[in-house]
Design a protein around this motif. Structure first.
Motif: not given
Length: 205
Positions: A125-127, A141-143, A146-147, A184-187
């Motif tokens: 939840a925190l993330d 989208d997922r891309d 990444t930014q 994306a760092d959280l995925i």
């Protein structure tokens, strides 16, 4: 009068727990920041995930919404509301983020794209809160994740990225947490069970 936050929480299935950190963000936005707004086209209420002065200053599509019938249309069936609940509209294209009950156990926060894309964002939840306050203008989208949010914003507007210092300060003061460089760092890495669950329950993706 029932608050927007209480209404959204009351419409979750009894044991679908969105996490105390997420509830804290919603209550802070609604109660302390007077953040509740209404879409001009429908008058439906929404709660931007970062504070803005008023609707004329709104620059991000990312907002808490109460849309209990969203998955009836997105999934093509109306009997999965106990397993998947809409929380956030995150894209100008109609993409959303939701709370998903993983049959293997636990709750996960997931992305549900307007074109059918589906993937897990995090099970923390925190993330999820960290992601919501980063300052993305639109997540379609997922891309995009990444930014850095500033780079994603530059694709939408020539104006400077507004950033979200008030929300980030609240995050740090409340949870001693900071946002990552990119969403994306959280995925999580590794196999993602959510797309397979969607396939098993719809058969059309």
């Amino acid at each position: 009068m029932t608050s927007f936050t209480d209404t959204l929480l009351a419409n979750l299935d009894g044991d679908m727990e969105p996490g105390s950190e997420l509830i804290a963000l919603m209550r802070w936005l609604e109660d302390d920041q007077n953040g509740l707004m209404h879409y001009t086209s429908t008058n439906a209420p929404f709660l931007p995930t970062t504070p803005v002065a008023d609707i004329t200053a709104l620059w991000s599509h990312v907002a808490f919404v109460h849309e209990p019938t969203f998955f009836t249309h997105w999934l093509g069936r109306d009997d999965l509301h106990n397993d998947l609940a809409c929380l956030v509209r995150c894209g100008g294209d109609g993409s959303h983020m939701a709370l998903w009950r993983d049959p293997a156990g636990g709750m996960k926060y997931v992305f549900c794209g307007s074109e059918g894309a589906a993937f897990t964002l995090t099970d923390n939840a925190l993330d999820f809160v960290r992601l919501l306050v980063m300052g993305y203008v639109s997540i379609e989208d997922r891309d995009v994740l990444t930014q850095h949010p500033a780079a994603a914003h530059a694709e939408y507007s020539d104006a400077p990225w507004p950033d979200t210092p008030v929300a980030k300060d609240w995050l740090h003061r409340t949870f001693a947490a900071q946002v990552p460089v990119a969403g994306a760092d959280l995925i999580p890495d590794g196999p993602d069970p959510f797309p397979a669950w969607i396939d098993a329950n719809t058969g059309y993706r």
